[in-house]
Design a protein around this motif. Structure first.
Motif, PDB file in Angstrom:
ATOM      1  N   LYS A   7       5.841  -3.291   5.206  1.00 50.53           N
ATOM      2  CA  LYS A   7       4.466  -3.776   4.745  1.00 50.53           C
ATOM      3  C   LYS A   7       4.009  -3.753   3.197  1.00 50.53           C
ATOM      4  CE  LYS A   7       0.399  -2.102   5.421  1.00 50.53           C
ATOM      5  NZ  LYS A   7      -0.005  -3.363   4.697  1.00 50.53           N
ATOM      6  N   LYS A   8       3.512  -4.696   2.760  1.00 58.22           N
ATOM      7  CA  LYS A   8       3.318  -4.808   1.430  1.00 58.22           C
ATOM      8  C   LYS A   8       1.918  -4.344   1.048  1.00 58.22           C
ATOM      9  CE  LYS A   8       3.181  -6.329  -2.935  1.00 58.22           C
ATOM     10  NZ  LYS A   8       2.211  -5.508  -3.443  1.00 58.22           N
ATOM     11  N   ASP A   9       1.540  -3.318  -0.005  1.00 59.13           N
ATOM     12  CA  ASP A   9       0.170  -2.776  -0.021  1.00 59.13           C
ATOM     13  C   ASP A   9      -0.535  -3.831  -0.810  1.00 59.13           C
ATOM     14  OD1 ASP A   9       0.624   0.075   0.948  1.00 59.13           O
ATOM     15  OD2 ASP A   9       2.340  -0.438   0.020  1.00 59.13           O
ATOM     16  N   GLY A  10      -1.620  -4.218  -0.107  1.00 54.02           N
ATOM     17  CA  GLY A  10      -2.628  -4.945  -0.906  1.00 54.02           C
ATOM     18  C   GLY A  10      -3.838  -4.778  -0.226  1.00 54.02           C
ATOM     19  N   PRO A  11      -3.738  -4.967   1.083  1.00 61.63           N
ATOM     20  CA  PRO A  11      -5.080  -5.131   1.870  1.00 61.63           C
ATOM     21  C   PRO A  11      -5.626  -3.746   2.102  1.00 61.63           C
ATOM     22  CG  PRO A  11      -3.131  -5.961   3.048  1.00 61.63           C
ATOM     23  CD  PRO A  11      -2.737  -5.463   1.835  1.00 61.63           C
ATOM     24  N   PRO A  12      -6.942  -3.648   2.442  1.00 55.76           N
ATOM     25  CA  PRO A  12      -7.657  -2.178   2.428  1.00 55.76           C
ATOM     26  C   PRO A  12      -7.055  -1.389   3.361  1.00 55.76           C
ATOM     27  CG  PRO A  12      -9.217  -4.216   3.046  1.00 55.76           C
ATOM     28  CD  PRO A  12      -7.823  -4.812   2.408  1.00 55.76           C
ATOM     29  N   VAL A  13      -7.812  -0.014   3.336  1.00 55.99           N
ATOM     30  CA  VAL A  13      -7.379   0.995   4.279  1.00 55.99           C
ATOM     31  C   VAL A  13      -7.345   0.650   5.857  1.00 55.99           C
ATOM     32  CG1 VAL A  13      -7.828   3.290   4.761  1.00 55.99           C
ATOM     33  CG2 VAL A  13      -8.578   2.253   2.645  1.00 55.99           C
ATOM     34  N   ALA A  14      -8.253   0.137   6.161  1.00 52.20           N
ATOM     35  CA  ALA A  14      -8.060  -0.093   7.734  1.00 52.20           C
ATOM     36  C   ALA A  14      -6.809  -0.695   8.305  1.00 52.20           C
ATOM     37  CB  ALA A  14      -9.358  -1.024   7.972  1.00 52.20           C
ATOM     38  N   LYS A 147      -2.968   9.221   4.383  1.00 46.81           N
ATOM     39  CA  LYS A 147      -3.486   9.632   3.301  1.00 46.81           C
ATOM     40  C   LYS A 147      -3.193   8.916   2.138  1.00 46.81           C
ATOM     41  CE  LYS A 147      -4.919  14.282   2.195  1.00 46.81           C
ATOM     42  NZ  LYS A 147      -6.411  13.987   2.557  1.00 46.81           N
ATOM     43  N   ILE A 148      -1.839   8.795   1.994  1.00 44.84           N
ATOM     44  CA  ILE A 148      -1.139   7.874   0.873  1.00 44.84           C
ATOM     45  C   ILE A 148      -1.811   6.454   0.890  1.00 44.84           C
ATOM     46  CG2 ILE A 148       1.143   6.739   0.098  1.00 44.84           C
ATOM     47  CD1 ILE A 148       1.485   9.662  -0.163  1.00 44.84           C
ATOM     48  N   GLY A 166       4.176  -1.244  -6.010  1.00 42.14           N
ATOM     49  CA  GLY A 166       4.460  -1.747  -4.809  1.00 42.14           C
ATOM     50  C   GLY A 166       5.806  -1.659  -3.948  1.00 42.14           C
ATOM     51  N   ASN A 167       6.712  -1.706  -4.725  1.00 44.99           N
ATOM     52  CA  ASN A 167       8.084  -1.360  -4.220  1.00 44.99           C
ATOM     53  C   ASN A 167       8.140  -0.090  -3.860  1.00 44.99           C
ATOM     54  OD1 ASN A 167       8.560  -4.113  -4.002  1.00 44.99           O
ATOM     55  ND2 ASN A 167       9.995  -3.805  -5.687  1.00 44.99           N
ATOM     56  N   ALA A 168       7.826   0.776  -4.952  1.00 44.85           N
ATOM     57  CA  ALA A 168       7.852   2.399  -4.804  1.00 44.85           C
ATOM     58  C   ALA A 168       7.028   2.830  -3.769  1.00 44.85           C
ATOM     59  CB  ALA A 168       7.489   3.068  -6.205  1.00 44.85           C
ATOM     60  N   ILE A 169       5.925   2.458  -3.496  1.00 47.84           N
ATOM     61  CA  ILE A 169       5.153   2.669  -2.288  1.00 47.84           C
ATOM     62  C   ILE A 169       5.693   2.452  -0.886  1.00 47.84           C
ATOM     63  CG2 ILE A 169       2.857   2.111  -1.038  1.00 47.84           C
ATOM     64  CD1 ILE A 169       1.636   1.903  -3.799  1.00 47.84           C
ATOM     65  N   ARG A 170       6.227   1.206  -0.905  1.00 46.70           N
ATOM     66  CA  ARG A 170       6.871   0.858   0.371  1.00 46.70           C
ATOM     67  C   ARG A 170       8.184   1.854   0.539  1.00 46.70           C
ATOM     68  NH1 ARG A 170       9.012  -5.085   1.471  1.00 46.70           N
ATOM     69  NH2 ARG A 170       9.211  -5.332  -0.737  1.00 46.70           N
ATOM     70  N   PHE A 171       8.824   2.054  -0.459  1.00 49.00           N
ATOM     71  CA  PHE A 171       9.943   2.995  -0.270  1.00 49.00           C
ATOM     72  C   PHE A 171       9.311   4.430   0.338  1.00 49.00           C
ATOM     73  CE2 PHE A 171      13.470   5.778  -1.598  1.00 49.00           C
ATOM     74  CZ  PHE A 171      12.719   6.985  -2.095  1.00 49.00           C
ATOM     75  N   LEU A 172       8.264   5.074  -0.249  1.00 50.91           N
ATOM     76  CA  LEU A 172       7.892   6.145   0.123  1.00 50.91           C
ATOM     77  C   LEU A 172       7.279   6.090   1.491  1.00 50.91           C
ATOM     78  CD1 LEU A 172       6.845   9.199  -0.681  1.00 50.91           C
ATOM     79  CD2 LEU A 172       4.893   8.064  -1.625  1.00 50.91           C
ATOM     80  N   LYS A 173       6.672   5.429   1.925  1.00 52.91           N
ATOM     81  CA  LYS A 173       6.085   5.251   3.340  1.00 52.91           C
ATOM     82  C   LYS A 173       7.342   5.105   4.310  1.00 52.91           C
ATOM     83  CE  LYS A 173       1.600   3.222   2.489  1.00 52.91           C
ATOM     84  NZ  LYS A 173       0.645   2.311   2.993  1.00 52.91           N
ATOM     85  N   SER A 174       8.522   4.405   3.799  1.00 50.26           N
ATOM     86  CA  SER A 174       9.268   4.342   4.719  1.00 50.26           C
ATOM     87  C   SER A 174      10.137   5.715   4.628  1.00 50.26           C
ATOM     88  CB  SER A 174      10.664   3.191   4.161  1.00 50.26           C
ATOM     89  OG  SER A 174      11.142   3.756   3.437  1.00 50.26           O
ATOM     90  N   ASP A 195      13.102  13.225  -2.609  1.00 50.10           N
ATOM     91  CA  ASP A 195      13.472  11.755  -2.543  1.00 50.10           C
ATOM     92  C   ASP A 195      12.521  11.047  -3.424  1.00 50.10           C
ATOM     93  OD1 ASP A 195      13.311  11.583   1.126  1.00 50.10           O
ATOM     94  OD2 ASP A 195      14.898  11.911  -0.212  1.00 50.10           O
ATOM     95  N   ILE A 196      11.511  11.448  -3.818  1.00 48.72           N
ATOM     96  CA  ILE A 196      10.730  10.982  -4.991  1.00 48.72           C
ATOM     97  C   ILE A 196      11.333  10.990  -6.321  1.00 48.72           C
ATOM     98  CG2 ILE A 196       8.418  11.085  -6.302  1.00 48.72           C
ATOM     99  CD1 ILE A 196       6.827  11.404  -3.788  1.00 48.72           C
TER     100      ILE A 196
END
Lengths: 422, 439
Positions: A7-14, A147-148, A166-174, A195-196
């Motif tokens: 998932k790429k982060d862009g769209p809102p929380v929901a 939360k993230i 964006g790439n870092a967030i994807r890494f963290l979520k994975s 990991d971070i």
């Protein structure tokens, strides 16, 4: 084999919460569809904009005179929001203070540059994870991911995400998604924090060292090197080459309205490099004596297009016309599987008033005191990024070596899975 | 003479201090100055054209030396010289026609001159023919000015004819000056109205819903766009601000005042925006003989971007900007560097400009050029007050204005210097002149 949600982060929380709940066990047929990056939020879609506004923390007045061509991009968030946000500091319980602080730094422009923003964000997340405790009847994976997601949408409101973030967030979520369920909470939190740390160390700090080593081999004595704006990697390369004793001159090219080159100029001169300073229009004048051009990048797309500070494309084009090699220095974690042809489909809008006002030059204030009728016809455009076509680039220096622009999708395909598996 | 000297000195000091802004103003003032020089010059009865040419050349050389980068000065001087030659030529052809003389060969002519040194008509004819004939290699090599031939013939005429001849010639001289000044007035008129003539062509090039990009501010471009607006064409304009002078802000203000939809962008965004632009229109500082353009700094970047995206790049230039020189290293030789304070604040960066460190030279060097050179292959079209032209034709166009039938006029110093060059055997500098002369 579990496939982590791409998932790429862009769209809102929901939608991010929904995606994480759709979760980890996914039928194989859907894998390929999910590999495509989801479309980004388009700001000319009225209904979605209204939804986003209702959820938003910032109180954004409607920007006047938006340029037609860029209606699909979010308008610039003014630094004038700062007092309002500061007053809400103690009201936002779900926001961790370090994330809040990082968001404010983005808003005012104190933290800028792909690497700096990414590191600041990851360190804030580390703090948040350390302070986190799982509420009862919820699993760590899903709750922490949501939360993230909440933190990320706040950061997006302060300033749109850069590709590196964006790439870092994807890494963290994975990483969160792949945590084995048998771990206790403290062990899980410790694993995530380490990991971070490893991500920052391997993908940014060590990668930069490797890039330095490679790029310094391309600098010979007597070179005249041109650099544009302020890229931390290029600055490191220049200082490193100077330390190991190479004799060269630097030309720093700067442009309005951010004038980032001035800060870099000061740092280079302080370290004893001999520099020439000029502004972007004069690039044809200086290019005659330049031997190499070093540029930084915010991201590199899969078709080889370099996404970088606005004006980089002009520098690369003029260098190409004068047959000067262009070297782009970029860590591999910034590569992205999207493709982009021009600078208009996706960009970031800056403060329009920065274009009309020239700080420090009182003689150039033609655009003060415009009548309303005049203001109606005048639009101001302040772009932050632009896309440089791959034919202007000679070589890309990454931590995987020096590659031509055509090899970028190979790196994305081969090595992207690698770091997700560490 | 003293008045003109004062005027000339005043103008030269203004040029040296760069007080005059813009090539149109410079061209106009140069033409007016030369007009007063011509009217003040005392011409002898014989060969007044050479005397006028001499005085204009003397002043012209000084003017050009005062500001070599302002090419409009040299252009106007050359055009005035051309005017003088043309008027002289037309007067002598009129005189010849009036006397009903047929063309006689050279030998007969010499024989006539020796045998009948008296006929005033024949003397006038001989004088006319020598102005009509191109200078022979003999005269060039022996450094004998063209005018030398004429006093010979007139002195060989008897004194009895002197009075009638002098009467003719004095009326001719007054007529020549008068014609020349009239023609110079026309030239001044042309220079003043070049904007309107260029703007008339706007409707042919701008249609509905176009997007036009321009950089900096040029009065020609402003009038051009406004003329299209008058004809009810609706279009949008992107104006690039043109740091560090920020003339783009001025142009944007003017355009919105006249009701055009304008977007002001920074120079760095030009490459990003040019894919959505239909046409690029810019003004020029000067146009060189090969079709290359000396333009405000940043225009070369725009031209390269326009070439990459196949966007037509149109240059607007009044005819006073056409220059017969070929550019060699134009970014250095035809450029001026402005103050670094426009880029960096001296107060803030005073620590970087420290002379006391290391080798005693500051580590920081600031470059702020005024002009840019655009190669002719990047230009799609030149629009001048005589119409639209290809870059390869623009050098030809200049010849139509300035070069007389005898091939003089490319470089007004050439008649004097050519002899020196041949004598010294140095062909290099004048190769282009010779090439153009024998085309």
């Amino acid at each position: 084999m579990k496939q982590p949600p791409q998932k790429k982060d862009g769209p809102p929380v929901a939608s991010s919460v929904a995606a994480s709940e759709r979760g980890v066990d996914r039928p194989v047929e859907k894998e390929r569809k999910k590999d495509l990056p989801p479309p980004r939020m388009q700001f000319d879609d009225e209904s979605r904009v209204d939804k986003a506004k209702r959820r938003s923390l910032l109180n954004q007045p409607e920007a006047r005179n938006r340029v037609e061509l860029f209606r699909h991009l979010p308008p610039h968030k003014n630094g004038s929001q700062l007092p309002y946000l500061e007053s809400k500091f103690f009201e936002l319980h779900e926001m961790h203070p370090s994330v809040y602080k990082v968001g404010l730094q983005y808003l005012t422009g104190d933290t800028s540059g792909g690497n700096a923003r990414c590191i600041a964000m990851l360190q804030a997340f580390q703090e948040a994870i350390r302070d986190y405790s799982t509420p009862p009847e919820k699993t760590l994976n899903r709750d922490l991911t949501s939360k993230i997601g909440g933190f990320v949408s706040f950061l997006i409101e302060c300033r749109p995400l850069s590709m590196s973030m964006g790439n870092a967030i994807r890494f963290l979520k994975s990483r969160i998604a792949r945590l084995p369920l048998t771990l206790s909470e403290s062990e899980a939190k410790a694993a995530l924090c380490s990991d971070i740390d490893r991500f920052i160390n391997e993908k940014i700090v060590l990668a930069d060292k490797v890039i330095l080593r490679h790029a310094a081999t391309k600098i010979r004595d007597g070179d005249v090197l041109l650099t544009y704006g302020s890229s931390c990697v290029v600055e490191m390369i220049l200082l490193y080459a100077h330390e190991i004793g190479k004799q060269f001159r630097v030309v720093v090219v700067d442009s309005r309205p951010m004038l980032e080159g001035q800060k870099q100029l000061r740092r280079l001169v302080a370290k004893g490099l001999s520099c020439t300073y000029t502004q972007l229009n004069a690039i044809s004048y200086v290019m005659h004596e330049v031997t190499r051009v070093f540029l930084g990048a915010s991201s590199i797309f899969s078709n080889g297009t370099v996404y970088s500070r606005v004006g980089t494309a002009s520098v690369a084009m003029v260098a190409h016309a004068f047959h000067v090699p262009v070297l782009v220095c970029c860590e591999a974690y910034k590569f992205h599987e999207r493709v982009q042809l021009d600078s208009i489909c996706f960009n970031e809008l800056g403060d329009p008033d920065a274009v009309s006002k020239v700080p420090g030059r009182e003689d150039v204030n033609y655009l003060d005191n415009l009548t309303d009728k005049q203001k109606e016809n005048l639009q101001l455009l302040n772009l932050k990024y632009d896309a440089t076509p791959s034919d202007y680039i000679s070589v890309i220096v990454t931590d995987y070596g020096m590659i031509p622009p055509t090899s970028v999708p190979v790196i994305v395909r081969e090595y992207r899975k690698e770091y997700l598996l560490i | 003479m003293p008045d003109t000297q004062a005027l000339v000195n005043d103008f030269i000091s203004k040029l040296k201090k760069r007080k005059i802004e813009g090539s149109q103003a410079t061209a106009k003032q140069t033409a007016e100055l030369l007009r007063s020089v011509i009217s003040q010059t005392r011409v002898p009865y014989t060969n007044q054209a050479a005397a006028l040419i001499q005085s204009v050349k003397a002043v012209g050389e000084r003017l050009i030396a005062a500001n070599p980068v302002e090419l409009a000065v040299g252009n106007v001087v050359r055009r005035v010289l051309h005017i003088i030659r043309e008027e002289d030529l037309s007067l002598t052809t009129a005189a010849m026609a009036g006397l009903n003389l047929s063309a006689v060969s050279d030998d007969e002519d010499d024989a006539d001159r020796d045998n009948q040194p008296v006929l005033s008509a024949a003397a006038i004819a001989a004088a006319s023919r020598s102005t009509l004939r191109p200078p022979s290699l003999q005269t060039l090599l022996e450094d004998v000015p063209d005018s030398a031939a004429i006093p010979h013939t007139s002195s060989s005429g008897g004194d009895s004819e002197g009075k009638s001849k002098s009467a003719d010639k004095s009326s001719r001289s007054r007529k020549l000056k008068h014609d020349v000044i009239e023609a110079v007035n026309e030239l001044i008129q042309d220079i003043s109205t070049c904007h309107e003539q260029i703007a008339e062509q706007a409707v042919e090039h701008i249609h509905q819903n176009e997007v036009i990009l321009t950089l900096g501010s040029s009065r020609t471009v402003l009038e051009f766009l406004c003329a299209a607006k008058e004809k009810k064409r609706s279009f949008r304009v992107f104006v690039s601000e043109g740091a560090p002078r920020y003339q783009g802000h001025l142009l944007a203000k003017e355009l919105v005042t006249r009701g055009l939809q304008t977007t002001l962008i920074t120079d760095s965004a030009v490459f990003a925006m040019i894919s959505r632009v239909n046409m690029v229109i810019v003004g020029a500082h000067a146009v060189m003989a090969n079709g290359g353009v000396i333009a405000p700094v940043g225009v070369n970047m725009v031209a390269l971007a326009a070439q990459k995206h196949a966007v037509p790049f149109v240059v607007l230039a009044g005819s006073h900007k056409l220059c017969p020189l070929y550019p060699h290293h134009p970014e250095v030789l035809l450029n001026e560097l402005r103050s670094p304070s426009e880029l960096l604040d001296f107060g803030e960066f005073s620590d970087c400009l420290d002379f006391g460190s290391g080798i005693g030279a500051p580590l920081l060097h600031v470059v702020n050029p005024t002009f840019d050179y655009v190669q002719p292959k990047l230009v799609s079209l030149f629009i001048t007050d005589t119409g639209g032209h290809n870059p390869s034709y623009i050098g030809e166009m200049y010849r139509l204005f300035v070069v007389s039938a005898r091939g003089e006029g490319m470089n007004f110093k050439s008649e004097i210097m050519r002899t020196n060059c041949i004598a010294e055997g140095n062909f290099f500098g004048k190769l282009e002149d010779r090439k153009s002369r024998f085309l």
